[in-house]
Scaffold this motif. Sequence first.
Motif, PDB file in Angstrom:
ATOM      1  N   VAL A  42      20.557   9.805 -26.724  1.00  0.00           N
ATOM      2  CA  VAL A  42      21.661   9.107 -27.303  1.00  0.00           C
ATOM      3  C   VAL A  42      21.648   9.376 -28.770  1.00  0.00           C
ATOM      4  N   GLY A  43      22.851   8.975 -29.419  1.00  0.00           N
ATOM      5  CA  GLY A  43      22.916   9.018 -31.153  1.00  0.00           C
ATOM      6  C   GLY A  43      23.457  10.659 -31.285  1.00  0.00           C
ATOM      7  N   THR A  44      23.559  10.540 -32.606  1.00  0.00           N
ATOM      8  CA  THR A  44      24.180  11.836 -33.303  1.00  0.00           C
ATOM      9  C   THR A  44      23.278  12.359 -34.153  1.00  0.00           C
ATOM     10  N   PHE A  45      22.855  13.576 -33.927  1.00  0.00           N
ATOM     11  CA  PHE A  45      21.850  14.196 -34.803  1.00  0.00           C
ATOM     12  C   PHE A  45      22.434  14.356 -36.180  1.00  0.00           C
ATOM     13  N   PRO A  46      21.093  14.128 -37.006  1.00  0.00           N
ATOM     14  CA  PRO A  46      19.832  14.073 -36.708  1.00  0.00           C
ATOM     15  C   PRO A  46      19.056  12.517 -36.156  1.00  0.00           C
ATOM     16  N   ASP A  47      19.881  11.600 -35.944  1.00  0.00           N
ATOM     17  CA  ASP A  47      19.539  10.375 -35.488  1.00  0.00           C
ATOM     18  C   ASP A  47      19.844  10.247 -34.117  1.00  0.00           C
ATOM     19  N   THR A  48      18.848  10.742 -33.281  1.00  0.00           N
ATOM     20  CA  THR A  48      18.767  10.798 -31.998  1.00  0.00           C
ATOM     21  C   THR A  48      17.537   9.978 -31.365  1.00  0.00           C
ATOM     22  N   LYS A  49      17.798   9.758 -30.044  1.00  0.00           N
ATOM     23  CA  LYS A  49      16.971   9.109 -29.361  1.00  0.00           C
ATOM     24  C   LYS A  49      16.599   9.471 -27.953  1.00  0.00           C
ATOM     25  N   ARG A  50      15.736   9.692 -27.284  1.00  0.00           N
ATOM     26  CA  ARG A  50      15.701   9.850 -25.843  1.00  0.00           C
ATOM     27  C   ARG A  50      14.842   8.671 -24.902  1.00  0.00           C
ATOM     28  N   THR A  51      15.639   8.041 -24.094  1.00  0.00           N
ATOM     29  CA  THR A  51      15.180   6.932 -23.338  1.00  0.00           C
ATOM     30  C   THR A  51      15.132   7.454 -21.594  1.00  0.00           C
ATOM     31  N   PHE A  52      14.460   7.019 -20.733  1.00  0.00           N
ATOM     32  CA  PHE A  52      14.217   7.010 -19.432  1.00  0.00           C
ATOM     33  C   PHE A  52      14.614   6.081 -18.446  1.00  0.00           C
ATOM     34  N   THR A  53      15.330   6.422 -17.501  1.00  0.00           N
ATOM     35  CA  THR A  53      15.747   5.330 -16.442  1.00  0.00           C
ATOM     36  C   THR A  53      15.300   5.862 -15.055  1.00  0.00           C
ATOM     37  N   PRO A  54      14.181   5.280 -14.459  1.00  0.00           N
ATOM     38  CA  PRO A  54      13.857   5.639 -13.077  1.00  0.00           C
ATOM     39  C   PRO A  54      14.839   5.043 -12.219  1.00  0.00           C
ATOM     40  N   LEU A  55      15.256   5.819 -11.206  1.00  0.00           N
ATOM     41  CA  LEU A  55      16.497   5.621 -10.128  1.00  0.00           C
ATOM     42  C   LEU A  55      15.644   5.622  -8.782  1.00  0.00           C
ATOM     43  N   ARG A  56      16.052   4.832  -8.038  1.00  0.00           N
ATOM     44  CA  ARG A  56      15.688   4.523  -6.529  1.00  0.00           C
ATOM     45  C   ARG A  56      16.537   3.671  -5.794  1.00  0.00           C
ATOM     46  N   CYS A  57      16.348   3.814  -4.542  1.00  0.00           N
ATOM     47  CA  CYS A  57      17.022   2.629  -3.802  1.00  0.00           C
ATOM     48  C   CYS A  57      17.040   1.283  -4.290  1.00  0.00           C
ATOM     49  N   ASN A  58      18.168   0.523  -4.196  1.00  0.00           N
ATOM     50  CA  ASN A  58      18.337  -0.728  -4.954  1.00  0.00           C
ATOM     51  C   ASN A  58      18.086  -1.719  -3.871  1.00  0.00           C
ATOM     52  N   HIS A  59      17.576  -1.559  -2.664  1.00  0.00           N
ATOM     53  CA  HIS A  59      17.480  -2.377  -1.495  1.00  0.00           C
ATOM     54  C   HIS A  59      18.351  -3.714  -1.522  1.00  0.00           C
ATOM     55  N   CYS A  60      19.538  -3.322  -1.429  1.00  0.00           N
ATOM     56  CA  CYS A  60      20.741  -4.289  -1.849  1.00  0.00           C
ATOM     57  C   CYS A  60      20.513  -5.618  -0.725  1.00  0.00           C
ATOM     58  N   GLN A  61      20.849  -6.739  -1.068  1.00  0.00           N
ATOM     59  CA  GLN A  61      20.763  -7.807  -0.225  1.00  0.00           C
ATOM     60  C   GLN A  61      22.308  -7.681   0.788  1.00  0.00           C
TER      61      GLN A  61
END
Length: 212
Positions: A42-61
């Motif tokens: 995210v961001g606009t160069f040169p002010d950018t940042k990398r983040t991470f999001t683990p994704l898996r089954c949500n085991h919904c109710q």
Amino acid sequence: MQLGFLVDLHLCMGCKGCEIACKVENEVPLSTWRLRVKYVDVGTFPDTKRTFTPLRCNHCQNAPCERICPVSALHYLDNGIVNIDKERCIGCAGCVMACPYGAIYIDPQTQTADKCTYCAHRVASSMMPACVVACPVQANIFGDLDDPTSNISKYIQVNQGNVQVRKPEKGTNPHHFYTNAGNVNLNPLASHRVDGHSLFNKITTLPVGGHH
């Protein structure tokens, strides 16, 4: 008992240790995944940042996959886990289409549905899921949502107002939560690209071993 999962995205450093541990523990084919870590730039160069999001089954109710399965291969365990009985599965892929999170796949070897089961076989032996054990920064928090003394319940209590789920509008009541998540982490449509600016304005999802 209602088992749930929470990921603190402020702690996750994108090492993919959880992803690898999941594949090894559950013998997941290379072309598929039960758990993957999405890279979000995210961001606009040169002010950018990398983040991470683990994704898996949500085991919904209120799991659409469980409701649509014509042979009850997808079913609830007493602890709230949405499990899969591969012996019953007929490979119709109805659950794949019903899941709003893209968490289910057809195993290319067995031609049956598969997904994250919170390592139900390990949980049955009073062990933690493989991804929890592998995380070097303890970003993955797993436990009983009905127990106010469990780590996950305490984490949710302390972080009230900062706990989110993916696609709440679907009404699935996920038992998978995130803290310290920006909108672009959980909602791909929240990202945008401004013409004439860097491509870092948009979400970038890299496969395992991917490069820019």
